[in-house]
Design an enzyme around this catalytic site. Sequence first.
Site, short mmCIF file in Angstrom:
data_model
loop_
_atom_site.label_atom_id
_atom_site.label_comp_id
_atom_site.label_asym_id
_atom_site.label_seq_id
_atom_site.Cartn_x
_atom_site.Cartn_y
_atom_site.Cartn_z
N ARG A 147 42.94 -8.17 -21.31
CA ARG A 147 43.03 -8.70 -19.95
C ARG A 147 44.43 -8.47 -19.38
NH1 ARG A 147 40.86 -14.67 -21.21
NH2 ARG A 147 41.93 -14.16 -23.16
N VAL A 192 34.36 -22.42 -30.00
CA VAL A 192 34.97 -22.01 -28.74
C VAL A 192 36.20 -22.87 -28.43
CG1 VAL A 192 34.52 -21.47 -26.32
CG2 VAL A 192 32.66 -21.33 -27.97
N ALA A 193 36.34 -23.99 -29.12
CA ALA A 193 37.48 -24.89 -28.90
C ALA A 193 38.69 -24.51 -29.75
CB ALA A 193 37.07 -26.33 -29.21
N ILE A 194 38.66 -23.35 -30.39
CA ILE A 194 39.72 -23.00 -31.33
C ILE A 194 41.08 -22.89 -30.65
CG2 ILE A 194 39.36 -20.50 -31.13
CD1 ILE A 194 40.16 -22.52 -34.34
N ASP A 195 41.12 -22.54 -29.37
CA ASP A 195 42.40 -22.51 -28.65
C ASP A 195 43.11 -23.86 -28.67
OD1 ASP A 195 42.95 -19.91 -27.81
OD2 ASP A 195 41.62 -20.05 -26.10
N ASN A 209 40.62 -15.67 -28.49
CA ASN A 209 40.65 -15.11 -27.14
C ASN A 209 39.34 -14.35 -26.88
OD1 ASN A 209 41.48 -13.12 -29.05
ND2 ASN A 209 42.42 -11.89 -27.45
N TYR A 211 47.91 -19.16 -19.65
CA TYR A 211 47.33 -20.09 -20.61
C TYR A 211 48.37 -20.35 -21.70
CZ TYR A 211 42.60 -19.42 -18.72
OH TYR A 211 41.50 -19.39 -17.91
N VAL A 232 33.56 -28.48 -27.17
CA VAL A 232 34.15 -29.74 -26.69
C VAL A 232 35.56 -29.51 -26.19
CG1 VAL A 232 32.72 -31.17 -28.18
CG2 VAL A 232 34.94 -30.35 -29.01
N HIS A 283 47.92 -23.53 -24.19
CA HIS A 283 47.25 -24.21 -25.31
C HIS A 283 48.27 -24.67 -26.34
CE1 HIS A 283 43.32 -23.10 -23.74
NE2 HIS A 283 43.71 -21.84 -23.66
N GLU A 328 45.31 -24.10 -18.20
CA GLU A 328 44.26 -24.97 -18.73
C GLU A 328 44.41 -26.44 -18.36
OE1 GLU A 328 47.30 -24.80 -22.10
OE2 GLU A 328 46.45 -23.38 -20.65
N VAL A 339 37.29 -16.82 -32.96
CA VAL A 339 38.19 -15.93 -32.23
C VAL A 339 38.84 -16.70 -31.08
CG1 VAL A 339 38.34 -13.86 -30.79
CG2 VAL A 339 36.93 -13.86 -32.86
N SER A 384 35.95 -20.35 -19.45
CA SER A 384 34.97 -21.15 -20.17
C SER A 384 33.56 -20.62 -19.93
CB SER A 384 35.06 -22.62 -19.73
OG SER A 384 36.30 -23.18 -20.11
N LYS A 441 47.43 -14.73 -21.85
CA LYS A 441 47.53 -15.51 -23.07
C LYS A 441 48.93 -16.06 -23.27
CE LYS A 441 44.88 -16.44 -25.50
NZ LYS A 441 44.02 -17.67 -25.38
#
Length: 359
Positions: free
Chosen positions: A15, A267-270, A300, A94, A239, A96, A118, A298, A134, A75
């Site tokens: 990106r 998907v919440a790994i960030d 990203n 972002y 979540v 995080h 975020e 993953v 998301s 990122k």
Amino acid sequence: MRVGVNKEIKNHEYRVGLTPGAVREYAAHGHEVLVETGAGTGIAADDAAYVAAGARIVPTAQEVFAEAQMIVKVKEPQPSEWVQLREDQILFTYLHLAPDPEQAKGLMASGVTAVAYETVTDRFGGLPLLAPMSEVAGRLSIEAAGAALKAYNGGRGVLLGGVPGVAPARIVVLGGGVVGTHAARMAVGLGAEVTIVDRSIPRLRQLDELFQGRVRTRVSTLEAIEHEISEADAVIGAVLIPGASAPKLVTRAMLGHMKRRAVLVDVAIDQGGCFETSHATTHADPTYEVDGVIHYCVANMPGAVPLTSSHALNNATLPYGLALADKGVAACDDDPGLKAGLNVQGGRIVNEAVAESLR
């Protein structure tokens, strides 16, 4: 203001912080935009496209960091990047930070003013700059689950939608927000059997109406989670607590009750992940196994579809970025939602949820 865009260097991140169309808008506002050569390669935008939009191409990321007053990224800055930031710069990307104390220390040491996509809010309390990614990540999570379930990837060998006479896969989605809703939409469209687990009964009512009974809904309790994941072929962790570390909803002990070679997609790994056994992976090496359960974590995910993701992200970030470029940090005083995006300022963490998670 001089606005800089560098090429993303995170593993398999394609990106770009500003598309040529967004650059044109900044230029129209009287700003100078510096773009590192090749920054738009992942979205099929060459240097000529950026020049035509009004940008100046510079040969290295170092020059972007050295000259720009505001850096627009996708990122979080990597260690080689955060050491190039300085006190008189704005970083808009972002971050995080909650699960990443080293980055937090690096940004504080740099003195940069960092605004995180975020945690920017809208007047309804939503997260307008997190929402588009998301949406992408939620949809990709089902593609990832389907791939990981294939036998040659170590999975159970289950087709998401099944075929006539054979049951479809059972998908459990933990969280009924933007990610969870889009994950469920994809899974239902493919013919999977879907359950959404959420702690909000009003939200579950909305989802029941949205999907017109095509998904099952359950209130989130330990018992409900344990039961649902024991029956699942794939579990989507969706979540979010804005700015804070994600709650650990699935413990390692619970994995022993799951089907062998079932899949967890976090998907919440960030934000640190919502499964106790999660750790961040990359597109180059996306999965690993713990106690017979395949984990896909993953950090990203939307980077896999950079053309869609970059344009969706720019659509959302553009007005906020222009406000920062037009007014500097003072823009945050005019917009409480943008002020909520302030994570680092004056060498300290200024977002309460982020600061609490880092204590």
